[in-house]
Motif scaffolding. Sequence first.
Motif: not given
Length: 284
Positions: A39-46, A64-83
């Motif tokens: 759901q994070v991906f769907v919300d962020y990319f939409a 430019p318009p802000s994206n309220p889902h950006a924090s969750a998206y980038y937080r996940f990307a940071d965690d996925l980097m370790a994976v």
Amino acid sequence: MKSSQTAGRGDRTTTAPIDVWNLDTFDAALIDVLHSQKQVFVDYFATDRANYLEREASDRRGPPPSNPHASAYYRFADDLMAVMQTRTIRAWHHTRMTDREVASARNNGLYPATLDFLRARLADRVADGDFTSDEARVIFEASPFQNDQLGSRGGKFWMTSHPQRIDDGGVTSLLAHWGGESAYFNHEEGEMLDKLSNLGTPRVFEIAVPLGVTPDAYSAAKAVIALYARSLSCHTDWGGFDLYATSHLGPDRLLNVHSAGEADFVALGRGYPGAYRSRYGEDD
């Protein structure tokens, strides 16, 4: 992000390489952690797409318009980097080499580009009669690695995450000239460039690269997210990236060598590998 931490902790680097452009190659743990953030991906990319279209239709004044889902998206990307640091991906190296150099790579592995490595390669070519000693000296002294002209590219073995077509402008010079940028970059025309253009054969190496020996796990994480999001019908960017290893890659990491004149070499990026769908094809 408990799920991503669990997926990464204790996992050994996988032996079967992942194609960051092919979901079918992702291991179950990686798919699970991506699915947990669906759901994070769907919300962020939409929202990202809507913001882009809104910006394009505007006079582009103001922020430019802000994206309220950006924090969750980038937080996940940071965690996925370790994976991703515990994963191995298939990458592609474009070069021009002699048959003897390919044999050496198969036997000894792949080394980052350095002045010492260039000196050794030139000495081998002199011994084989490909260059005179004077020609080898000219090539060595003109190398951009002498003064860091290429911006700290020395000490790195460069690759691409996606198979590039052999006529892609980003790789044509690498395929056309022996020795890579450390040898040909400062030779724009003349007899020396002709020598470098006629020595060896264009090659593309398939390589299994542990992301732990690169600084590019974050780029891999974003590419993996982008691909998974596309499977959810999200509009994402291409996801391809350049990467480099800073240490020796053993001969077991060299999966395949494609040489000019072979069918798979010609088909790279547009038919080989069979599962690859390029930006030049139906994904446009």
